[in-house]
Scaffold this motif. Structure first.
Motif, PDB file in Angstrom:
ATOM      1  N   MET A 164      -3.205  15.794 -16.640  1.00 17.61           N
ATOM      2  CA  MET A 164      -2.527  14.595 -16.159  1.00 17.61           C
ATOM      3  C   MET A 164      -1.536  14.988 -15.059  1.00 17.61           C
ATOM      4  SD  MET A 164      -0.620  11.782 -18.451  1.00 17.61           S
ATOM      5  CE  MET A 164       0.514  10.649 -17.768  1.00 17.61           C
ATOM      6  N   SER A 165      -1.520  14.229 -14.011  1.00 20.42           N
ATOM      7  CA  SER A 165      -0.672  14.507 -12.866  1.00 20.42           C
ATOM      8  C   SER A 165       0.744  14.015 -13.115  1.00 20.42           C
ATOM      9  CB  SER A 165      -1.251  13.794 -11.638  1.00 20.42           C
ATOM     10  OG  SER A 165      -0.376  13.902 -10.558  1.00 20.42           O
ATOM     11  N   ASP A 166       1.704  14.753 -12.547  1.00 18.31           N
ATOM     12  CA  ASP A 166       3.079  14.288 -12.690  1.00 18.31           C
ATOM     13  C   ASP A 166       3.505  13.450 -11.487  1.00 18.31           C
ATOM     14  OD1 ASP A 166       2.947  16.611 -11.195  1.00 18.31           O
ATOM     15  OD2 ASP A 166       4.884  17.361 -11.859  1.00 18.31           O
ATOM     16  N   LEU A 167       2.540  13.068 -10.647  1.00 18.35           N
ATOM     17  CA  LEU A 167       2.843  12.159  -9.546  1.00 18.35           C
ATOM     18  C   LEU A 167       3.080  10.764 -10.092  1.00 18.35           C
ATOM     19  CD1 LEU A 167       0.259  13.317  -6.856  1.00 18.35           C
ATOM     20  CD2 LEU A 167       2.698  13.876  -7.001  1.00 18.35           C
ATOM     21  N   LEU A 168       3.965  10.029  -9.427  1.00 21.05           N
ATOM     22  CA  LEU A 168       4.347   8.691  -9.886  1.00 21.05           C
ATOM     23  C   LEU A 168       3.735   7.625  -8.979  1.00 21.05           C
ATOM     24  CD1 LEU A 168       8.159   9.424 -10.387  1.00 21.05           C
ATOM     25  CD2 LEU A 168       6.380   9.434 -12.143  1.00 21.05           C
ATOM     26  N   THR A 169       3.399   6.506  -9.573  1.00 23.82           N
ATOM     27  CA  THR A 169       2.943   5.373  -8.778  1.00 23.82           C
ATOM     28  C   THR A 169       4.152   4.733  -8.097  1.00 23.82           C
ATOM     29  OG1 THR A 169       3.248   3.745 -10.533  1.00 23.82           O
ATOM     30  CG2 THR A 169       1.099   4.869 -10.443  1.00 23.82           C
ATOM     31  N   GLY A 204       5.070   1.730  -8.405  1.00 24.78           N
ATOM     32  CA  GLY A 204       5.739   0.908  -9.413  1.00 24.78           C
ATOM     33  C   GLY A 204       6.652   1.736 -10.308  1.00 24.78           C
ATOM     34  N   GLU A 205       6.201   2.933 -10.660  1.00 20.53           N
ATOM     35  CA  GLU A 205       7.029   3.805 -11.504  1.00 20.53           C
ATOM     36  C   GLU A 205       8.286   4.252 -10.762  1.00 20.53           C
ATOM     37  OE1 GLU A 205       3.634   5.866 -14.337  1.00 20.53           O
ATOM     38  OE2 GLU A 205       3.901   6.623 -12.284  1.00 20.53           O
ATOM     39  N   VAL A 206       8.132   4.614  -9.491  1.00 18.72           N
ATOM     40  CA  VAL A 206       9.303   5.014  -8.708  1.00 18.72           C
ATOM     41  C   VAL A 206      10.255   3.835  -8.565  1.00 18.72           C
ATOM     42  CG1 VAL A 206      10.126   5.824  -6.462  1.00 18.72           C
ATOM     43  CG2 VAL A 206       8.074   6.834  -7.475  1.00 18.72           C
ATOM     44  N   ALA A 207       9.699   2.662  -8.266  1.00 12.91           N
ATOM     45  CA  ALA A 207      10.532   1.466  -8.097  1.00 12.91           C
ATOM     46  C   ALA A 207      11.320   1.169  -9.368  1.00 12.91           C
ATOM     47  CB  ALA A 207       9.657   0.272  -7.715  1.00 12.91           C
ATOM     48  N   THR A 208      10.668   1.244 -10.504  1.00 14.53           N
ATOM     49  CA  THR A 208      11.332   0.973 -11.775  1.00 14.53           C
ATOM     50  C   THR A 208      12.427   1.992 -12.051  1.00 14.53           C
ATOM     51  OG1 THR A 208       9.361  -0.078 -12.696  1.00 14.53           O
ATOM     52  CG2 THR A 208      10.983   0.753 -14.272  1.00 14.53           C
ATOM     53  N   GLY A 227      15.231   1.519  -9.532  1.00 11.14           N
ATOM     54  CA  GLY A 227      15.864   0.201  -9.550  1.00 11.14           C
ATOM     55  C   GLY A 227      15.736  -0.551  -8.237  1.00 11.14           C
ATOM     56  N   VAL A 228      14.625  -0.373  -7.543  1.00 11.97           N
ATOM     57  CA  VAL A 228      14.388  -1.077  -6.285  1.00 11.97           C
ATOM     58  C   VAL A 228      13.025  -1.752  -6.327  1.00 11.97           C
ATOM     59  CG1 VAL A 228      15.816   0.522  -4.930  1.00 11.97           C
ATOM     60  CG2 VAL A 228      13.368   0.935  -5.128  1.00 11.97           C
ATOM     61  N   ALA A 229      12.798  -2.644  -5.393  1.00 17.13           N
ATOM     62  CA  ALA A 229      11.505  -3.311  -5.288  1.00 17.13           C
ATOM     63  C   ALA A 229      10.486  -2.375  -4.628  1.00 17.13           C
ATOM     64  CB  ALA A 229      11.646  -4.585  -4.458  1.00 17.13           C
ATOM     65  N   THR A 230       9.230  -2.570  -4.954  1.00 14.52           N
ATOM     66  CA  THR A 230       8.189  -1.766  -4.315  1.00 14.52           C
ATOM     67  C   THR A 230       8.171  -1.997  -2.806  1.00 14.52           C
ATOM     68  OG1 THR A 230       6.534  -3.466  -4.785  1.00 14.52           O
ATOM     69  CG2 THR A 230       6.715  -1.644  -6.371  1.00 14.52           C
ATOM     70  N   SER A 231       8.535  -3.192  -2.384  1.00 10.87           N
ATOM     71  CA  SER A 231       8.578  -3.478  -0.943  1.00 10.87           C
ATOM     72  C   SER A 231       9.629  -2.611  -0.254  1.00 10.87           C
ATOM     73  CB  SER A 231       8.854  -4.957  -0.685  1.00 10.87           C
ATOM     74  OG  SER A 231      10.080  -5.347  -1.269  1.00 10.87           O
ATOM     75  N   ALA A 232      10.725  -2.298  -0.938  1.00 12.08           N
ATOM     76  CA  ALA A 232      11.744  -1.414  -0.370  1.00 12.08           C
ATOM     77  C   ALA A 232      11.166  -0.016  -0.179  1.00 12.08           C
ATOM     78  CB  ALA A 232      12.979  -1.365  -1.268  1.00 12.08           C
ATOM     79  N   LEU A 233      10.399   0.455  -1.147  1.00  8.62           N
ATOM     80  CA  LEU A 233       9.785   1.774  -1.021  1.00  8.62           C
ATOM     81  C   LEU A 233       8.799   1.816   0.137  1.00  8.62           C
ATOM     82  CD1 LEU A 233       9.189   2.671  -4.768  1.00  8.62           C
ATOM     83  CD2 LEU A 233      11.030   3.427  -3.266  1.00  8.62           C
ATOM     84  N   ARG A 234       8.024   0.758   0.283  1.00  8.39           N
ATOM     85  CA  ARG A 234       7.089   0.704   1.416  1.00  8.39           C
ATOM     86  C   ARG A 234       7.849   0.725   2.734  1.00  8.39           C
ATOM     87  NH1 ARG A 234       4.834  -3.138  -2.099  1.00  8.39           N
ATOM     88  NH2 ARG A 234       2.977  -2.325  -3.130  1.00  8.39           N
ATOM     89  N   ARG A 268      -0.443   4.787  -3.183  1.00 10.44           N
ATOM     90  CA  ARG A 268       0.594   5.808  -2.994  1.00 10.44           C
ATOM     91  C   ARG A 268       0.928   6.493  -4.314  1.00 10.44           C
ATOM     92  NH1 ARG A 268       2.267   1.507   0.350  1.00 10.44           N
ATOM     93  NH2 ARG A 268       3.028   2.139   2.397  1.00 10.44           N
ATOM     94  N   ARG A 269       1.136   7.803  -4.217  1.00  6.41           N
ATOM     95  CA  ARG A 269       1.630   8.585  -5.351  1.00  6.41           C
ATOM     96  C   ARG A 269       2.786   9.427  -4.830  1.00  6.41           C
ATOM     97  NH1 ARG A 269      -1.285   5.525  -7.732  1.00  6.41           N
ATOM     98  NH2 ARG A 269      -2.781   6.030  -9.341  1.00  6.41           N
ATOM     99  N   TYR A 270       3.873   9.422  -5.573  1.00  2.00           N
ATOM    100  CA  TYR A 270       5.099  10.117  -5.176  1.00  2.00           C
ATOM    101  C   TYR A 270       5.387  11.262  -6.126  1.00  2.00           C
ATOM    102  CZ  TYR A 270       6.066   5.902  -2.454  1.00  2.00           C
ATOM    103  OH  TYR A 270       5.993   4.859  -1.569  1.00  2.00           O
ATOM    104  N   SER A 271       6.048  12.287  -5.600  1.00  2.00           N
ATOM    105  CA  SER A 271       6.532  13.345  -6.475  1.00  2.00           C
ATOM    106  C   SER A 271       7.749  12.777  -7.219  1.00  2.00           C
ATOM    107  CB  SER A 271       6.926  14.587  -5.676  1.00  2.00           C
ATOM    108  OG  SER A 271       8.176  14.402  -5.074  1.00  2.00           O
ATOM    109  N   PRO A 272       8.073  13.318  -8.372  1.00  2.00           N
ATOM    110  CA  PRO A 272       9.239  12.834  -9.115  1.00  2.00           C
ATOM    111  C   PRO A 272      10.541  12.922  -8.305  1.00  2.00           C
ATOM    112  CG  PRO A 272       7.858  14.166 -10.545  1.00  2.00           C
ATOM    113  CD  PRO A 272       7.295  14.303  -9.147  1.00  2.00           C
ATOM    114  N   ASP A 273      10.587  13.820  -7.306  1.00  2.00           N
ATOM    115  CA  ASP A 273      11.776  13.951  -6.458  1.00  2.00           C
ATOM    116  C   ASP A 273      12.061  12.680  -5.657  1.00  2.00           C
ATOM    117  OD1 ASP A 273      11.864  16.548  -7.336  1.00  2.00           O
ATOM    118  OD2 ASP A 273      11.074  17.410  -5.483  1.00  2.00           O
ATOM    119  N   ALA A 274      11.045  11.841  -5.478  1.00  2.00           N
ATOM    120  CA  ALA A 274      11.220  10.616  -4.690  1.00  2.00           C
ATOM    121  C   ALA A 274      12.267   9.699  -5.317  1.00  2.00           C
ATOM    122  CB  ALA A 274       9.899   9.881  -4.544  1.00  2.00           C
TER     123      ALA A 274
END
Length: 110
Positions: A1-6, A8-12, A15-22, A40-46
């Motif tokens: 299993m990858s430790d990359l985040l979706t 939605g997971e990063v946004a949650t 505490g920001v909207a996915t549109s902010a991340l985009r 998109r998949r982000y590293s946990p550092d994101a």
């Protein structure tokens, strides 16, 4: 299993909207993402990077300034210092201006 985040997971977690991340992606504020099935998949550092972006905007940096600051820090660990000092001076001027305006209003109301 990858430790990359979706996104939605990063946004949650951040505490920001996915549109902010985009938008942050579009501005180059977040490191390039990996794509899995076009998503998109982000590293946990994101999550921490978004926290830094939010902190800097909360203290008065524009997103353009955040980009410059993050890029300068990547180039040199002390590179951000000059930009932070300039923002500090700008905030001091704004504070002085706000005090003057508050005093003028107090006098006008009296």
């Amino acid at each position: 299993m990858s430790d990359l985040l979706t996104i939605g997971e990063v946004a949650t977690q951040a505490g920001v909207a996915t549109s902010a991340l985009r938008y942050y992606d579009e501005l180059g504020l977040l490191p390039p993402t990996t794509r899995v099935s076009g998503q998109r998949r982000y590293s946990p550092d994101a999550v921490g990077r978004v926290g830094v972006i939010l902190l800097l905007t909360d203290v008065g940096f524009t997103l353009a300034e955040v980009g410059t600051l993050l890029a300068s820090r990547a180039a040199s660990p002390q590179g951000w210092h000059t930009l932070a000092e300039a923002k500090f001076a700008e905030l001091q001027r704004s504070e002085a201006s706000a005090r003057l305006a508050r005093t003028a209003l107090e006098h006008a109301m009296a």
